[in-house]
Design a protein around this motif. Structure first.
Motif, PDB file in Angstrom:
ATOM      1  N   GLN A 213       0.852  -1.210   0.000  1.00 34.88           N
ATOM      2  CA  GLN A 213       0.000   0.000   0.000  1.00 34.88           C
ATOM      3  C   GLN A 213       0.885   1.257   0.000  1.00 34.88           C
ATOM      4  OE1 GLN A 213      -1.787   1.020   3.954  1.00 34.88           O
ATOM      5  NE2 GLN A 213      -0.945  -0.977   4.528  1.00 34.88           N
ATOM      6  N   PHE A 214       2.139   1.125   0.490  1.00 31.64           N
ATOM      7  CA  PHE A 214       3.033   2.288   0.525  1.00 31.64           C
ATOM      8  C   PHE A 214       3.698   2.557  -0.828  1.00 31.64           C
ATOM      9  CE2 PHE A 214       2.849   0.946   5.026  1.00 31.64           C
ATOM     10  CZ  PHE A 214       2.230   2.088   5.508  1.00 31.64           C
ATOM     11  N   LEU A 215       3.228   1.831  -1.848  1.00 31.99           N
ATOM     12  CA  LEU A 215       3.702   2.132  -3.216  1.00 31.99           C
ATOM     13  C   LEU A 215       2.573   2.787  -4.012  1.00 31.99           C
ATOM     14  CD1 LEU A 215       5.594  -1.194  -4.080  1.00 31.99           C
ATOM     15  CD2 LEU A 215       6.622   1.026  -3.607  1.00 31.99           C
ATOM     16  N   GLN A 216       1.492   3.193  -3.284  1.00 32.39           N
ATOM     17  CA  GLN A 216       0.335   3.751  -3.983  1.00 32.39           C
ATOM     18  C   GLN A 216      -0.079   5.093  -3.372  1.00 32.39           C
ATOM     19  OE1 GLN A 216      -2.559   0.741  -3.242  1.00 32.39           O
ATOM     20  NE2 GLN A 216      -1.561  -0.767  -4.558  1.00 32.39           N
ATOM     21  N   GLY A 217      -0.994   5.778  -4.055  1.00 31.39           N
ATOM     22  CA  GLY A 217      -1.651   6.974  -3.516  1.00 31.39           C
ATOM     23  C   GLY A 217      -0.698   8.014  -2.976  1.00 31.39           C
ATOM     24  N   LYS A 218      -1.014   8.515  -1.763  1.00 26.85           N
ATOM     25  CA  LYS A 218      -0.225   9.586  -1.145  1.00 26.85           C
ATOM     26  C   LYS A 218       1.232   9.149  -0.958  1.00 26.85           C
ATOM     27  CE  LYS A 218      -0.266  13.638   0.941  1.00 26.85           C
ATOM     28  NZ  LYS A 218       0.521  14.175  -0.146  1.00 26.85           N
TER      29      LYS A 218
ATOM     30  N   THR B 226      16.099   6.290  -2.880  1.00 25.02           N
ATOM     31  CA  THR B 226      14.693   6.633  -2.618  1.00 25.02           C
ATOM     32  C   THR B 226      14.065   5.620  -1.650  1.00 25.02           C
ATOM     33  OG1 THR B 226      14.510   7.598  -4.809  1.00 25.02           O
ATOM     34  CG2 THR B 226      12.450   7.059  -3.704  1.00 25.02           C
ATOM     35  N   ILE B 227      14.391   4.351  -1.821  1.00 26.49           N
ATOM     36  CA  ILE B 227      13.768   3.334  -0.959  1.00 26.49           C
ATOM     37  C   ILE B 227      14.531   3.174   0.360  1.00 26.49           C
ATOM     38  CG2 ILE B 227      13.142   0.879  -0.763  1.00 26.49           C
ATOM     39  CD1 ILE B 227      12.639   0.921  -3.787  1.00 26.49           C
ATOM     40  N   TYR B 228      15.859   3.031   0.277  1.00 24.97           N
ATOM     41  CA  TYR B 228      16.631   2.681   1.485  1.00 24.97           C
ATOM     42  C   TYR B 228      17.321   3.860   2.153  1.00 24.97           C
ATOM     43  CZ  TYR B 228      15.618  -1.948  -0.146  1.00 24.97           C
ATOM     44  OH  TYR B 228      14.942  -3.068  -0.551  1.00 24.97           O
ATOM     45  N   GLY B 229      17.331   5.025   1.501  1.00 28.72           N
ATOM     46  CA  GLY B 229      17.943   6.213   2.099  1.00 28.72           C
ATOM     47  C   GLY B 229      19.396   6.382   1.677  1.00 28.72           C
ATOM     48  N   LYS B 230      20.013   7.444   2.231  1.00 24.52           N
ATOM     49  CA  LYS B 230      21.406   7.752   1.850  1.00 24.52           C
ATOM     50  C   LYS B 230      22.362   7.293   2.932  1.00 24.52           C
ATOM     51  CE  LYS B 230      20.547  11.869  -0.760  1.00 24.52           C
ATOM     52  NZ  LYS B 230      19.364  12.396  -0.183  1.00 24.52           N
TER      53      LYS B 230
ATOM     54  N   VAL C 270       7.809   2.536   2.695  1.00 21.19           N
ATOM     55  CA  VAL C 270       7.670   1.137   2.275  1.00 21.19           C
ATOM     56  C   VAL C 270       8.810   0.302   2.875  1.00 21.19           C
ATOM     57  CG1 VAL C 270       8.800   1.408  -0.018  1.00 21.19           C
ATOM     58  CG2 VAL C 270       7.199  -0.414   0.345  1.00 21.19           C
ATOM     59  N   PHE C 271      10.019   0.852   2.925  1.00 29.05           N
ATOM     60  CA  PHE C 271      11.127   0.118   3.547  1.00 29.05           C
ATOM     61  C   PHE C 271      10.854  -0.071   5.034  1.00 29.05           C
ATOM     62  CE2 PHE C 271      14.732   0.676   6.408  1.00 29.05           C
ATOM     63  CZ  PHE C 271      15.331  -0.566   6.238  1.00 29.05           C
ATOM     64  N   GLN C 272      10.487   1.035   5.715  1.00 29.41           N
ATOM     65  CA  GLN C 272      10.322   0.977   7.174  1.00 29.41           C
ATOM     66  C   GLN C 272       9.249  -0.040   7.568  1.00 29.41           C
ATOM     67  OE1 GLN C 272      12.667   2.706   9.082  1.00 29.41           O
ATOM     68  NE2 GLN C 272      11.813   1.130  10.427  1.00 29.41           N
ATOM     69  N   SER C 273       8.126  -0.025   6.803  1.00 28.53           N
ATOM     70  CA  SER C 273       7.047  -0.952   7.172  1.00 28.53           C
ATOM     71  C   SER C 273       7.483  -2.406   6.922  1.00 28.53           C
ATOM     72  CB  SER C 273       5.771  -0.631   6.407  1.00 28.53           C
ATOM     73  OG  SER C 273       6.002  -0.784   5.033  1.00 28.53           O
ATOM     74  N   ARG C 274       8.241  -2.642   5.864  1.00 28.37           N
ATOM     75  CA  ARG C 274       8.727  -4.006   5.605  1.00 28.37           C
ATOM     76  C   ARG C 274       9.725  -4.438   6.686  1.00 28.37           C
ATOM     77  NH1 ARG C 274       8.723  -6.701   0.845  1.00 28.37           N
ATOM     78  NH2 ARG C 274      10.944  -7.128   0.987  1.00 28.37           N
ATOM     79  N   GLN C 275      10.598  -3.498   7.085  1.00 30.77           N
ATOM     80  CA  GLN C 275      11.585  -3.820   8.118  1.00 30.77           C
ATOM     81  C   GLN C 275      10.872  -4.159   9.441  1.00 30.77           C
ATOM     82  OE1 GLN C 275      14.765  -4.294   7.759  1.00 30.77           O
ATOM     83  NE2 GLN C 275      15.467  -4.307   9.879  1.00 30.77           N
ATOM     84  N   ASP C 276       9.794  -3.396   9.771  1.00 37.73           N
ATOM     85  CA  ASP C 276       9.042  -3.675  11.006  1.00 37.73           C
ATOM     86  C   ASP C 276       8.466  -5.094  10.976  1.00 37.73           C
ATOM     87  OD1 ASP C 276       9.650  -1.141  11.806  1.00 37.73           O
ATOM     88  OD2 ASP C 276       7.675  -0.279  11.364  1.00 37.73           O
ATOM     89  N   VAL C 277       7.882  -5.460   9.824  1.00 39.94           N
ATOM     90  CA  VAL C 277       7.309  -6.814   9.706  1.00 39.94           C
ATOM     91  C   VAL C 277       8.431  -7.850   9.854  1.00 39.94           C
ATOM     92  CG1 VAL C 277       6.163  -8.447   8.148  1.00 39.94           C
ATOM     93  CG2 VAL C 277       5.413  -6.062   8.203  1.00 39.94           C
ATOM     94  N   LEU C 278       9.549  -7.623   9.168  1.00 37.38           N
ATOM     95  CA  LEU C 278      10.642  -8.608   9.182  1.00 37.38           C
ATOM     96  C   LEU C 278      11.200  -8.779  10.601  1.00 37.38           C
ATOM     97  CD1 LEU C 278      12.375  -7.557   5.836  1.00 37.38           C
ATOM     98  CD2 LEU C 278      11.110  -9.661   6.263  1.00 37.38           C
ATOM     99  N   GLU C 279      11.296  -7.661  11.334  1.00 35.70           N
ATOM    100  CA  GLU C 279      11.847  -7.756  12.697  1.00 35.70           C
ATOM    101  C   GLU C 279      10.865  -8.409  13.671  1.00 35.70           C
ATOM    102  OE1 GLU C 279      14.262  -4.837  14.434  1.00 35.70           O
ATOM    103  OE2 GLU C 279      15.052  -4.104  12.526  1.00 35.70           O
TER     104      GLU C 279
END
Ligand code: HEM
Length: 440
Positions: free
Chosen positions: A143-148, A195-199, A262-271
């Motif tokens: 969902q974090f790849l859509q809309g706002k 853009t996805i993982y940061g600098k 999208v990265f942060q939410s995936r990382q939360d699920v993975l952890e």
């Protein structure tokens, strides 16, 4: 460690077999495969094409020239047939009016079962096959790849694009020349990754360039990796993959600045499902990184390639961008930052049509599903049965060269009549099923 040991043992014993021994082993293996595979066509099933090579089936002919081979099979057997490919039976459905049989039948034809197997082979992610809750939660993150959220990603992508180009331009005193494919892959990889993982916090350009080079080496062997060839026979792919996965560990990614939702939410699920240090977390990130650049790099390459070959098309695209910049009060040039919203980007019809045409001309996309139970697919032209454990696939490139749909399918960029958009929502969508494109 155990894997490395067995690989080493395997190499040792093969070497000791010698050439005659190897030939005998190969002959015995082929005989065993012939005896094991006695499949014949049952009543109600599509024509069965097994080729003459046991287990491998028609893999060599398909690899050589996929489009011509599929057209030949279509002429001989009609729009639906089953082929043996690398130990798997795949039923191809080539009639576009039957595509929905494959795409909409989520219950019996599973994308997940197919993709989870692929994720294990390609990225060494093993938990997804067993842990359905984690799988569901990871899918919710899309969902974090859509809309706002997509607007936010786009905003950050524009900033990153500006920084990558500006730093290149500041270094350059006159025109630099570069090969087109490395140029596209380096730009897309760096911008997508940041853009996805940061600098990286420390000013360390080596991190991203090393990761990119390793990633491209890994991607180069991807087709072999997802076939049934043991990874030990694919040169140093295994160690490169391990290196990338370590680079994408929780510890390393925690140091990045400006990570996406999208990265942060995936990382939360993975952890939630792995301990913080588990390297399989890095394998998930590699899978997502691959999904985000494996199609965009070749798409940019082909779009630029066709534009460079067709100056009149290039002029139309440039003119369209110039007019948009003018109407939004922005100036061209390295000193002037450009900012465009999603709506403004969506209004670039010539550019979008060029990308669609590039996809039509260059994609060898195949959409594949796993058959979860024996079933009968009902079409107007007749019913056909497929077996549990087989794969079902559609192959849109055949459609992309059909003169009934495209006036002059063999001509490049000529299907863009008066630069009007080939609308992506039309019943014969040319782009939404692209999976992996070929750039060389
Ligand atoms: C030219 C650009 C792209 C094309 C043509 C493309 C096409 C596709 C296709 C055809 C699939 C398989 C769908 C299926 O079989 O049903 C897919 C899956 C996927 N794509 Fe893309 N894609 C593109 C760019 C991206 C980008 C930029 C991202 C991420 C930022 C992304 C993330 C994904 C993910 C995560 C999946 C797997 C979905 C799942 O597990 O259900 N793609 N893509």
């Amino acid at each position: 460690m155990a894997g490395e040991m067995s690989a080493a043992t395997g190499r040792f014993s093969l070497e000791r077999l010698g050439l005659p021994g190897l030939a005998l082993a190969a002959a015995l293996l082929l005989l065993a495969l012939c005896l094991l595979d006695r499949r014949t066509r049952r009543p109600g099933e599509p024509p069965l094409i097994k080729g003459w090579l046991p287990y491998l089936g028609v893999v060599l002919k398909l690899r050589k020239d996929p489009l011509s081979f599929m057209k030949t099979l279509q002429k001989q057997h009609g729009d639906t047939f089953t082929v043996l490919l690398g130990g798997k039976y795949i039923t191809f459905i080539l009639d576009p009016f039957q595509y929905q049989l494959v795409i909409k039948n989520h219950k019996q034809l599973s994308f997940r079962l197919f993709s989870n197997k692929l994720l294990e082979k390609a990225f060494s992610i093993s938990q997804l096959q067993k842990n359905h809750d984690m799988n569901d939660e990871l899918h919710l993150c899309y969902q974090f790849l859509q809309g706002k959220s997509l607007d936010i990603l786009l905003e950050s992508m524009m900033q990153n694009l500006k920084q990558v180009f500006e730093s290149q331009l500041l270094k350059t005193t006159s025109w630099d020349t570069a090969q087109l494919y490395p140029f596209c892959s380096s730009i897309i990889f760096e911008i997508t990754f940041t853009t996805i993982y940061g600098k990286v916090l420390v000013c360390d350009n080596k991190f991203i360039s090393e990761l990119r080079d390793d990633f491209l080496k890994f991607d180069d062997k991807f087709a072999y990796l997802v076939s049934n060839i043991p990874i030990e026979l694919l040169g140093n792919v295994k160690s490169i993959r391990k290196k990338i996965i370590k680079c994408l560990s929780s510890e390393n990614l925690a140091k990045m600045q400006g990570r996406s939702e999208v990265f942060q939410s995936r990382q939360d699920v993975l952890e939630k499902y792995y301990i913080h240090e588990d390297l399989e977390i890095g394998a998930h990130h590699l899978g997502f990184l691959w999904a985000s650049v494996a199609n965009t790099i070749p798409t940019m390459f082909w779009a630029m390639y066709y534009l460079l070959r067709h100056p009149e098309a290039m002029a139309a695209v440039r003119d369209e961008i110039d007019r948009l910049l003018q109407s939004t009060g922005q100036k061209k040039g390295s000193g002037f930052p450009i900012h465009l919203t999603r709506e403004q980007l969506d209004s670039l019809i010539c550019l979008e049509s060029t990308i669609f045409e590039a996809l039509r001309l260059s994609s060898y996309s195949t959409t594949i599903r796993f058959v979860e139970e024996d079933l009968t697919l009902s079409a107007e032209t007749g019913d056909y049965c497929v077996r549990k454990g087989d794969l079902v696939a559609i192959f849109p490139p055949i459609l992309h060269g059909d003169p009934e749909i495209f006036e002059a399918p063999e001509l490049e960029l000529m299907n863009i009549k008066d630069w009007k958009l080939i609308h992506p929502g039309s019943s014969l969508n040319t782009t939404s099923e692209i999976h992996h494109l070929h750039a060389n």
